[in-house]
Design an enzyme around this catalytic site. Structure first.
Site, short mmCIF file in Angstrom:
data_model
loop_
_atom_site.label_atom_id
_atom_site.label_comp_id
_atom_site.label_asym_id
_atom_site.label_seq_id
_atom_site.Cartn_x
_atom_site.Cartn_y
_atom_site.Cartn_z
N GLY A 19 0.92 -1.17 -0.07
CA GLY A 19 -0.11 -0.14 0.01
C GLY A 19 0.81 1.36 -0.05
O GLY A 19 2.00 1.11 0.28
N CYS A 20 0.45 2.36 -0.23
CA CYS A 20 1.37 3.39 -0.78
C CYS A 20 0.71 4.83 -0.35
O CYS A 20 -0.55 4.99 -0.55
CB CYS A 20 1.70 3.20 -1.89
SG CYS A 20 2.89 1.94 -2.15
N ALA A 21 1.39 5.80 -0.45
CA ALA A 21 1.09 7.26 -0.59
C ALA A 21 1.81 7.74 -1.79
O ALA A 21 2.93 7.45 -2.11
CB ALA A 21 1.83 8.12 0.67
#
Ligand code: SF4
Ligand code: SF4
Ligand code: SF4
Ligand code: SF4
Lengths: 367, 142, 501
Positions: A19-21
């Site tokens: 998951g990431c930004a």
């Protein structure tokens, strides 16, 4: 099997999810600004990363070398460097080479050798290859990354550059001294892998030529996409979503000649029911794209920001399973996983909106 | 009104409709108990000749000759359905003579019985139709 | 009678307490097993004639019947099994080739059952098909390799002819002759309602069925039965049948007894003459000849129909498929060796060819290695038994699948595997009017529609579980599969990892 017991597999040896930004900043006027805002923006979303990868892509940062491909390369050991430089020598004119300036940071450790080369294909080799310049360069990059052990080209576009490392993105920004670079466009990525590969090449953005992709999500179509794109000379060595997405965009945009809007209609194609409500001409076009490039449809959650020379494209999956916010202020366009990441650098945007699933936001430099 | 119609093209002459009918109107819970070692008296009858077969039961005619012929007022038309009040039936056989389809027949006691589309037994819907393996009889509005 | 070497395989068990002497079994058994004995006032049975088709069992209103495998047996012998001994008795008696039908009953590995499907947990969401769109539309045909634009820069959207399917399942070839008029009609009606295709098989197209042309694939086989310009143009696509999974290397065979007036007209051959297709196409002895036939058929239909080339899965299938992909064919259909047949030599059916799972995996991989996977669509058949098999086939790389046996089961077939006798009690593999009549196409087509619709629901459910909302993202997505109990070689051919990896 044994590998399992001895150490964790590296990126590319196994497929990891994360998951990431992500965040993107763009000046439509082409005014250049330092990487500081990108660092600030991503730092707000600290909790969306876990210190296992961060990176930036800046466009317009090498105006003095804008006609040359800027290769950023990680080397694990001097032998890799020797082999790679030998290869580069055989295929390119090396205009300039240097270490990429970095600044020690207590959170960034185990760094490889990080080098930068400004190159242009050797004319005779290029002619003999019967390829165009970009294809020639792309194939050389893929060759190095696949076949030269310990060498990894992580940036290969003109007048742009990727900077990435294992660590929190804000620390990575400091490490690469991004205050010293000025670009009209920046994208940034903070990573939250569910596993700990800890390899620098595995951080994002992923880039090929001047395309760079930051991505948040985990696509369920991965192997369908990968097995399809690998038919066309690409080699998905990292087994990451970002890598395959970048290759597909490269294929569709550069090699097939689709425009970015059309690219979006392939990779985040509207549902048939939506297509059915369009005009006859549009139905024909959308159907053609979905049918012809069926295996490049991406399913599962993703939001990506694609950087290219002169523009940015943000795109969400068809169901919008990942957050993505866009905002505008004067000539500036902001894109981010969270609105807060925009407000920290621009507290009073003229407009804030949430692009709907499958609808690309494309911004380009004013003519 | 929904009636039972015949698609003789699909009738296999298997006679299952007859057995289901006899069972449905037996009041018994098990078919075995109802029909074992009995001569069945079904209200639907399969006619067969030269490889053609079809099942006939009461057509529930709009102008029912049986009702007209009944001397005891045992047969009446109720919302299109032809019903028999077996208490009133005197067993004169007039209806049998009048019905062109042979849809009436005496029961074990000599009192007339006929198809009432399974409205008077516990099955609610015609079991001959649901028991037919090939949709050779259907229950529908036409 | 002399010596009878063969003891009946089955015993008809009738529960005397339940039998009500309705004689339904007697009327429904075309093999004349049951009879009513007036003197005994009860039903009797001749076990030796029973083929275990369950028609009587299914229709007996009191469930008084069951058919039981006899426990009569030869002296135990792991090598000389009972069936082996019996086959020898049969051949010693007849001097002939053993005939059989439907797919091989032998205990070969079923790779579908050794693959497991993935589902999303935490890192990416599963999708609920009841709340979100879930797409199964599939196009079959060549895809353009390079986009073109008109002078105003607009995309040119014309393509070579494509088949559009609502769901990637089609009914595979079964000829009128091998199956009945009503079976054909059921398939045609169902294909139309489902928005998919059925296949005429090699027996031509009955004039009554031209109306289903939009949902019909017309087949051209080595015997060329019933092939004429009107026929070629009647369907949506043309399939060249090079081979069939159940009998690779052998042509179709319809005994004269099945060739009545209607079939003789449709096939354009004399009544009651055996219809024997040559083993090869005598105009195709090599791959370049195939190319000629492909283009001859395209010419005959003005390039408006995709051409399918159907082959049996044999040892070097990937090289063969690669050749076909370059022959101008739009679609390759591969039939695995567990596929069904109306009649085939038993030894061929049980020993020739390879399983479809392996054939599919290696063909898909090979076409990708050669960069030509997008030039053809891949359809596979040969014992696809459930929606899970469909998912696995598509994840291995198929564009669509063909079902035949599953479709026949939906129509009532009980796999008694005596189609070759022509006395199918279910009205499917027979031409006897009184038996054909047993299959009311209205009932049959509805059952087919139900089956495929049920599979469609299940496919969508499992796709949703994987976080995939369009079937093309499943196609060739082998990461969605894991092997269970497979060895290295098998895993490598299938291109999948083992469960737990
Ligand atoms: S049950 Fe149906 S098929 Fe059988 S005899 Fe009655 S109507 Fe005909
Ligand atoms: S509707 Fe009921 S009563 Fe009438 S014939 Fe059918 S089974 Fe018998
Ligand atoms: S052949 Fe079929 S119908 Fe006849 S007795 Fe055997 S199972 Fe019953
Ligand atoms: S169908 Fe069943 S109940 Fe009827 S005669 Fe046969 S065994 Fe007996």
């Amino acid at each position: 099997m044994e590998i399992h017991q001895k150490r964790m597999p590296l990126e590319g040896e196994e497929r990891f999810s994360s998951g990431c930004a992500i965040s993107g900043l763009f000046n439509k006027n082409g005014d250049r600004f330092s990487g500081r805002d990108a660092i600030t923006s991503i730092s707000v979303m600290h909790d969306r990363s876990n210190g296992l990868g961060g990176g930036f892509a800046g466009y317009g940062i090498y105006p003095e070398y804008k006609d040359f491909y800027a290769f950023h390369i990680f080397y694990y050991g001097n032998e890799a460097k020797r082999n790679c430089e030998e290869y580069l020598d055989e295929h390119f004119d090396l205009i300039n080479l240097s270490k990429i300036p970095t600044q020690k940071h207590h959170n960034i450790t185990d760094e490889p050798l990080i080098w930068r080369y400004f190159v242009t294909p050797l004319p005779t080799k290029l002619v003999n290859s019967q390829l165009d310049e970009k294809e020639y360069t792309a194939r050389c990059v893929i060759h190095i990354n696949t076949d030269i052990k310990g060498a990894y080209v992580f940036s290969s576009g003109k007048n742009m550059g990727v900077f990435k490392a294992v660590g929190y993105p804000e620390d990575v920004g400091e490490f690469y001294r991004l205050d010293d670079y000025k670009g009209y466009s920046w994208t940034v990525h903070g990573r939250y892998p569910t596993n700990t590969p800890g390899w620098w090449g595995g951080a994002h953005p992923f880039a090929l030529l001047d395309y760079s992709v930051v991505h948040n999500g985990e696509i369920s179509s991965y192997d369908a996409n990968r097995r399809f794109i690998e038919m066309y000379g690409y080699n998905c060595t990292l087994q990451t979503d970002t890598e395959v997405i970048t290759y597909m965009i490269d294929y569709l945009h550069r090699r097939q000649g689709l425009n970015f809007e059309e690219v979006a209609h392939v990779i985040a194609a509207p549902f048939w029911s939506t297509i059915g409500r369009k005009s006859e001409e549009e139905i024909a076009e959308y159907t053609y794209l979905r049918n012809t490039f069926a295996s490049m449809l991406i399913t599962g959650p993703f939001s990506i920001i694609l950087g290219f020379n002169g523009g940015l494209m943000a795109l969400n999956d068809r169901l919008k399973l990942r957050s993505l916010v866009a905002a505008e202020k004067g000539d500036m366009v902001y894109l981010a996983s969270e609105e807060a990441a925009i407000r920290i650098i621009e507290p009073n945007p003229d407009r804030v909106w949430h692009p709907s699933g499958g609808k690309p936001v494309i911004v380009t430099l004013n003519k | 009104m929904k009636r039972v119609y015949v698609n003789e093209q699909w009738c296999l002459g298997c006679h299952l409709c007859e057995y289901y009918c006899a069972y449905a109107n037996s009041g018994q819970e098990s078919m075995v108990k109802a029909l074992k070692d009995k001569t069945i008296r079904a209200r639907i009858k399969v006619e067969e000749k030269d490889g053609i077969s079809f099942a006939v039961n009461c057509r529930h005619c709009t102008e029912p000759l049986c009702v007209k012929s009944c001397i005891a007022g045992a047969l009446t038309q109720k919302d299109g359905l032809i019903v028999i009040d077996q208490d009133k039936c005197v067993g004169c056989f007039s209806c049998i003579m009048a019905c062109p389809y042979g849809a009436l027949m005496p029961n074990e006691e000599g009192v007339m019985q006929k198809c009432e589309l399974c409205t008077t037994n516990s099955h609610m819907l015609p079991v001959c139709v649901s028991g037919c393996p090939n949709k050779a009889i259907v229950f529908e509005e036409r | 009678m002399g010596i009878n070497y063969l003891y009946p395989d089955f015993e008809v068990h009738r529960d005397k307490d339940k039998c009500i002497n309705c004689r339904v079994c007697e009327r429904q058994c075309a093999n004349e097993v049951h009879a009513f004995d007036k003197e005994l006032n009860r039903m009797i049975a001749d076990d030796s004639k029973c083929v275990n088709c369950h028609r009587c069992v299914s229709l007996c209103p009191t469930h008084a019947l069951k058919i039981v495998k006899t426990d009569h047996h030869f002296k135990e012998n792991a090598n000389w099994k009972g069936e082996v001994i019996q086959d020898i008795y049969r051949q010693a008696e007849s001097g002939g080739v053993l005939l059989a039908s439907m797919g091989t009953p032998k205990d070969y590995p079923v790779y579908w059952d050794k693959m497991l499907i993935n589902a999303s947990q935490v890192t990416n969401p599963s999708i609920d098909p009841l709340r979100e769109p879930m797409e199964t539309r599939t196009f079959l045909g060549q895809k353009s390799t390079k986009i073109k634009r008109d002078d105003q820069g607009r995309l040119i959207t014309t393509t070579t002819p494509q088949l559009s399917l609502n769901i990637p399942i089609m009914f595979s070839a079964m000829s009128y002759g091998s199956i009945s008029y009503n079976a054909h009609k059921s398939l045609a009606m169902a294909a139309q309602e489902l928005g998919i295709f059925y296949n005429t098989g090699e027996g031509g197209l009955h004039e009554d069925f031209y109306q289903y042309g939009k949902n019909t694939i017309v087949q051209v086989a080595s015997g060329r039965f019933g092939v004429h310009p009107g026929y070629l143009n009647a369907g949506a696509a043309i399939e060249i049948k090079m081979g069939q999974g159940a009998k690779p290397g052998i042509g179709g065979h319809l005994p004269g007894s099945k060739i009545g007036e209607d079939i003789s007209k449709t096939r354009m051959i004399p009544e009651h003459a055996d219809a024997i297709s040559p083993a090869p196409h005598h105009d195709i002895y090599s791959i370049e000849d195939l190319r000629q036939l492909v283009f001859a058929l395209k010419e005959a239909t003005a390039y408006t129909k995709p051409i399918i080339v159907k082959v049996a899965a044999v040892h070097n299938i990937s090289a063969i498929a690669s050749g076909i992909a370059r022959s101008g064919a739009d679609i390759i259909a591969i039939d695995g060796f567990r596929g069904g047949t109306g009649a085939a030599p038993a030894r061929t059916r049980d020993n020739v060819g390879i399983p479809i799972e392996l054939a599919l995996a290696s063909v898909d991989s090979r076409l990708r290695q050669e960069g030509i996977r997008n030039n053809v669509s891949l359809v596979v058949g040969g014992s696809i038994r459930s929606s899970a098999d469909v998912i696995k086939a598509i994840a291995l790389g198929a564009d669509a699948i063909y079902v035949a046996t599953s479709a026949l089961l939906a129509l009532g077939c009980h796999l008694c595997r005596t189609c070759q006798n022509g006395k199918c009690n279910w009205g499917i593999a027979t031409q006897k009017p009184e038996l054909v009549k047993r299959l009311n196409p209205e009932v049959g087509s509805q059952r087919l529609v139900n089956l495929i619709t049920a599979w469609e629901h299940e496919i969508k459910e499992m796709m949703g579980g994987m976080g995939i909302n369009s079937i093309e993202a499943l196609r060739g997505n082998r990461l969605m599969l894991r092997g269970i109990g497979l060895n290295e070689t098998e895993l490598q051919i299938l291109g999948i990892s083992h469960a737990g990896q």
